[in-house]
Design a protein around this motif. Sequence first.
Motif, PDB file in Angstrom:
ATOM      1  N   LEU A  13       1.225 -35.485  68.393  1.00  0.00           N
ATOM      2  CA  LEU A  13       1.207 -34.811  67.096  1.00  0.00           C
ATOM      3  C   LEU A  13       0.144 -34.305  66.856  1.00  0.00           C
ATOM      4  CD1 LEU A  13       3.142 -37.477  64.872  1.00  0.00           C
ATOM      5  CD2 LEU A  13       3.686 -34.830  65.263  1.00  0.00           C
ATOM      6  N   GLY A  14      -1.084 -35.066  66.783  1.00  0.00           N
ATOM      7  CA  GLY A  14      -2.391 -34.556  66.504  1.00  0.00           C
ATOM      8  C   GLY A  14      -2.886 -33.422  67.240  1.00  0.00           C
ATOM      9  N   SER A  15      -2.259 -33.171  68.409  1.00  0.00           N
ATOM     10  CA  SER A  15      -2.829 -32.087  69.161  1.00  0.00           C
ATOM     11  C   SER A  15      -2.074 -30.737  68.774  1.00  0.00           C
ATOM     12  CB  SER A  15      -2.417 -32.311  70.667  1.00  0.00           C
ATOM     13  OG  SER A  15      -3.353 -33.360  71.292  1.00  0.00           O
ATOM     14  N   LEU A  16      -1.165 -30.882  67.953  1.00  0.00           N
ATOM     15  CA  LEU A  16      -0.622 -29.657  67.347  1.00  0.00           C
ATOM     16  C   LEU A  16      -1.561 -29.251  66.104  1.00  0.00           C
ATOM     17  CD1 LEU A  16       3.193 -30.737  67.526  1.00  0.00           C
ATOM     18  CD2 LEU A  16       2.039 -29.072  69.007  1.00  0.00           C
ATOM     19  N   VAL A  17      -2.706 -28.649  66.492  1.00  0.00           N
ATOM     20  CA  VAL A  17      -3.408 -28.126  65.385  1.00  0.00           C
ATOM     21  C   VAL A  17      -2.937 -27.090  64.713  1.00  0.00           C
ATOM     22  CG1 VAL A  17      -5.738 -27.565  65.029  1.00  0.00           C
ATOM     23  CG2 VAL A  17      -5.138 -29.022  66.866  1.00  0.00           C
ATOM     24  N   THR A  18      -2.584 -27.373  63.381  1.00  0.00           N
ATOM     25  CA  THR A  18      -1.914 -26.351  62.564  1.00  0.00           C
ATOM     26  C   THR A  18      -2.758 -24.944  62.464  1.00  0.00           C
ATOM     27  OG1 THR A  18      -0.923 -28.036  61.265  1.00  0.00           O
ATOM     28  CG2 THR A  18      -0.567 -25.991  60.442  1.00  0.00           C
ATOM     29  N   GLY A  19      -4.006 -25.088  62.401  1.00  0.00           N
ATOM     30  CA  GLY A  19      -4.733 -23.858  62.278  1.00  0.00           C
ATOM     31  C   GLY A  19      -4.946 -23.090  63.467  1.00  0.00           C
ATOM     32  N   VAL A  20      -4.606 -23.742  64.623  1.00  0.00           N
ATOM     33  CA  VAL A  20      -4.628 -22.780  65.844  1.00  0.00           C
ATOM     34  C   VAL A  20      -3.279 -21.920  65.793  1.00  0.00           C
ATOM     35  CG1 VAL A  20      -4.502 -22.777  68.479  1.00  0.00           C
ATOM     36  CG2 VAL A  20      -6.304 -24.053  67.042  1.00  0.00           C
ATOM     37  N   LEU A  21      -2.085 -22.886  65.782  1.00  0.00           N
ATOM     38  CA  LEU A  21      -0.916 -22.298  65.807  1.00  0.00           C
ATOM     39  C   LEU A  21      -0.696 -21.272  64.653  1.00  0.00           C
ATOM     40  CD1 LEU A  21       0.972 -25.771  65.817  1.00  0.00           C
ATOM     41  CD2 LEU A  21       0.594 -24.100  67.803  1.00  0.00           C
ATOM     42  N   TYR A  22      -1.378 -21.457  63.482  1.00  0.00           N
ATOM     43  CA  TYR A  22      -1.229 -20.486  62.344  1.00  0.00           C
ATOM     44  C   TYR A  22      -2.131 -19.028  62.749  1.00  0.00           C
ATOM     45  CZ  TYR A  22      -1.798 -18.007  57.954  1.00  0.00           C
ATOM     46  OH  TYR A  22      -1.730 -16.891  56.990  1.00  0.00           O
ATOM     47  N   SER A  23      -3.175 -19.379  63.172  1.00  0.00           N
ATOM     48  CA  SER A  23      -3.858 -18.314  63.459  1.00  0.00           C
ATOM     49  C   SER A  23      -3.277 -17.452  64.692  1.00  0.00           C
ATOM     50  CB  SER A  23      -5.442 -18.437  64.105  1.00  0.00           C
ATOM     51  OG  SER A  23      -5.580 -19.417  65.365  1.00  0.00           O
ATOM     52  N   ARG A  24      -2.942 -18.170  65.931  1.00  0.00           N
ATOM     53  CA  ARG A  24      -2.305 -17.290  66.966  1.00  0.00           C
ATOM     54  C   ARG A  24      -0.970 -16.461  66.398  1.00  0.00           C
ATOM     55  NH1 ARG A  24      -2.743 -21.295  72.081  1.00  0.00           N
ATOM     56  NH2 ARG A  24      -5.142 -20.968  72.224  1.00  0.00           N
ATOM     57  N   ALA A  25      -0.196 -17.108  65.471  1.00  0.00           N
ATOM     58  CA  ALA A  25       0.964 -16.592  64.880  1.00  0.00           C
ATOM     59  C   ALA A  25       0.501 -15.224  64.108  1.00  0.00           C
ATOM     60  CB  ALA A  25       1.639 -17.394  63.962  1.00  0.00           C
ATOM     61  N   ARG A  26      -0.819 -15.267  63.603  1.00  0.00           N
ATOM     62  CA  ARG A  26      -1.264 -14.176  63.050  1.00  0.00           C
ATOM     63  C   ARG A  26      -1.705 -12.943  64.204  1.00  0.00           C
ATOM     64  NH1 ARG A  26      -3.213 -14.717  57.473  1.00  0.00           N
ATOM     65  NH2 ARG A  26      -3.928 -12.709  57.798  1.00  0.00           N
ATOM     66  N   GLY A  27      -1.781 -13.430  65.218  1.00  0.00           N
ATOM     67  CA  GLY A  27      -2.191 -12.649  66.222  1.00  0.00           C
ATOM     68  C   GLY A  27      -3.996 -12.782  66.348  1.00  0.00           C
ATOM     69  N   ASP A  34     -14.330 -20.408  64.252  1.00  0.00           N
ATOM     70  CA  ASP A  34     -14.527 -21.577  63.273  1.00  0.00           C
ATOM     71  C   ASP A  34     -13.829 -22.591  63.591  1.00  0.00           C
ATOM     72  OD1 ASP A  34     -15.362 -22.441  60.916  1.00  0.00           O
ATOM     73  OD2 ASP A  34     -14.953 -20.560  59.873  1.00  0.00           O
ATOM     74  N   LEU A  35     -13.775 -23.777  63.007  1.00  0.00           N
ATOM     75  CA  LEU A  35     -12.907 -24.651  63.152  1.00  0.00           C
ATOM     76  C   LEU A  35     -11.634 -24.591  62.556  1.00  0.00           C
ATOM     77  CD1 LEU A  35     -15.171 -27.919  62.067  1.00  0.00           C
ATOM     78  CD2 LEU A  35     -14.476 -27.085  64.233  1.00  0.00           C
ATOM     79  N   PRO A  36     -10.599 -24.913  63.285  1.00  0.00           N
ATOM     80  CA  PRO A  36      -9.078 -24.904  62.803  1.00  0.00           C
ATOM     81  C   PRO A  36      -8.478 -25.593  61.839  1.00  0.00           C
ATOM     82  CG  PRO A  36      -9.181 -26.115  64.947  1.00  0.00           C
ATOM     83  CD  PRO A  36     -10.449 -25.776  64.483  1.00  0.00           C
ATOM     84  N   GLY A  37      -9.279 -26.213  60.862  1.00  0.00           N
ATOM     85  CA  GLY A  37      -8.849 -26.931  59.992  1.00  0.00           C
ATOM     86  C   GLY A  37      -8.713 -26.246  58.438  1.00  0.00           C
ATOM     87  N   GLY A  38      -8.581 -26.841  57.476  1.00  0.00           N
ATOM     88  CA  GLY A  38      -8.585 -26.012  56.293  1.00  0.00           C
ATOM     89  C   GLY A  38      -9.536 -25.119  55.779  1.00  0.00           C
ATOM     90  N   SER A  39     -10.904 -25.991  55.826  1.00  0.00           N
ATOM     91  CA  SER A  39     -11.905 -24.727  55.327  1.00  0.00           C
ATOM     92  C   SER A  39     -12.296 -23.851  56.364  1.00  0.00           C
ATOM     93  CB  SER A  39     -13.272 -25.885  55.183  1.00  0.00           C
ATOM     94  OG  SER A  39     -13.455 -26.475  56.536  1.00  0.00           O
ATOM     95  N   GLY A  40     -12.052 -23.903  57.681  1.00  0.00           N
ATOM     96  CA  GLY A  40     -12.041 -23.076  58.670  1.00  0.00           C
ATOM     97  C   GLY A  40     -10.994 -21.842  58.408  1.00  0.00           C
ATOM     98  N   THR A  41      -9.914 -22.170  58.409  1.00  0.00           N
ATOM     99  CA  THR A  41      -8.760 -21.362  57.983  1.00  0.00           C
ATOM    100  C   THR A  41      -9.098 -20.538  56.682  1.00  0.00           C
ATOM    101  OG1 THR A  41      -7.349 -22.685  59.332  1.00  0.00           O
ATOM    102  CG2 THR A  41      -6.098 -21.235  57.693  1.00  0.00           C
ATOM    103  N   TYR A  42      -9.526 -21.110  55.633  1.00  0.00           N
ATOM    104  CA  TYR A  42      -9.757 -20.417  54.468  1.00  0.00           C
ATOM    105  C   TYR A  42     -10.656 -19.350  54.616  1.00  0.00           C
ATOM    106  CZ  TYR A  42     -11.816 -19.733  49.689  1.00  0.00           C
ATOM    107  OH  TYR A  42     -12.186 -19.116  48.821  1.00  0.00           O
ATOM    108  N   ARG A  43     -11.950 -19.811  55.419  1.00  0.00           N
ATOM    109  CA  ARG A  43     -12.841 -18.535  55.808  1.00  0.00           C
ATOM    110  C   ARG A  43     -12.463 -17.405  56.599  1.00  0.00           C
ATOM    111  NH1 ARG A  43     -16.237 -23.345  56.128  1.00  0.00           N
ATOM    112  NH2 ARG A  43     -15.760 -23.694  58.471  1.00  0.00           N
ATOM    113  N   GLN A  44     -11.400 -17.959  57.530  1.00  0.00           N
ATOM    114  CA  GLN A  44     -10.928 -16.831  58.302  1.00  0.00           C
ATOM    115  C   GLN A  44      -9.673 -15.995  57.607  1.00  0.00           C
ATOM    116  OE1 GLN A  44     -12.670 -15.842  60.949  1.00  0.00           O
ATOM    117  NE2 GLN A  44     -14.077 -17.537  60.628  1.00  0.00           N
ATOM    118  N   PHE A  45      -8.723 -16.841  56.918  1.00  0.00           N
ATOM    119  CA  PHE A  45      -7.793 -16.015  56.543  1.00  0.00           C
ATOM    120  C   PHE A  45      -7.272 -16.233  55.036  1.00  0.00           C
ATOM    121  CE2 PHE A  45      -7.012 -17.551  60.984  1.00  0.00           C
ATOM    122  CZ  PHE A  45      -6.770 -16.421  61.340  1.00  0.00           C
TER     123      PHE A  45
END
Length: 192
Positions: A13-27, A34-45
């Motif tokens: 479950l932990g290995s399903l990193v939401t930030g990576v899944l989200y970013s890949r879905a966005r291409g 960046d780190l694939p957590g909330g703050s890294g996702t905020y900076r990138q998306f």
Amino acid sequence: MLPLLVALISYLLGSLVTGVLYSRARGADISGRDLPGGSGTYRQFGRNAAILVTAGDILKGVLAVALARALTPELTWLATLAVVLGHCYPVFFRFQGGAGIAPFLGALLVAAPLTLLGTLGTGLVLIPLYRATLQSRLKLNAVPFATAVAVPVGLLLSLRYGGLPDLLAGGAAMALRAVHLLAFPVGPGDRA
């Protein structure tokens, strides 16, 4: 057999990193930038993406500990440890994950909600203080720093309100990841 099952499911479950899944879905894969957590996702998306990713990562912790509580209530700490380690070192994404904060919060939300509230409150007070004083010199994101300071407060709270094994397990996994990120920063400007 149940402890192994709880650990394995929690890690996966932990290995399903939401930030990576989200970013890949966005291409665009966030890994390496960046780190694939909330703050890294905020900076990138942006903000909305960060909210979605953080909620997904919190949900992983909630699910892992809820499962452990249903199968082996005395081993919620094992689920906490495994879900945080899975997020930090995901088997599905070359062991390159986030800092573990959101799944740790989700795990504590189920295992020790009062301990979580006190610990989180402490961290939220420290974040602006750290940003104003030390962040420019240490170049480490404020959230992992505040977490490292808030965990001892959480330890004291857990002695009164419960959740000590979960707090120690998740805190140990996050401390390991924090040391790793200090030694090997990720992304532009080596922000961790």
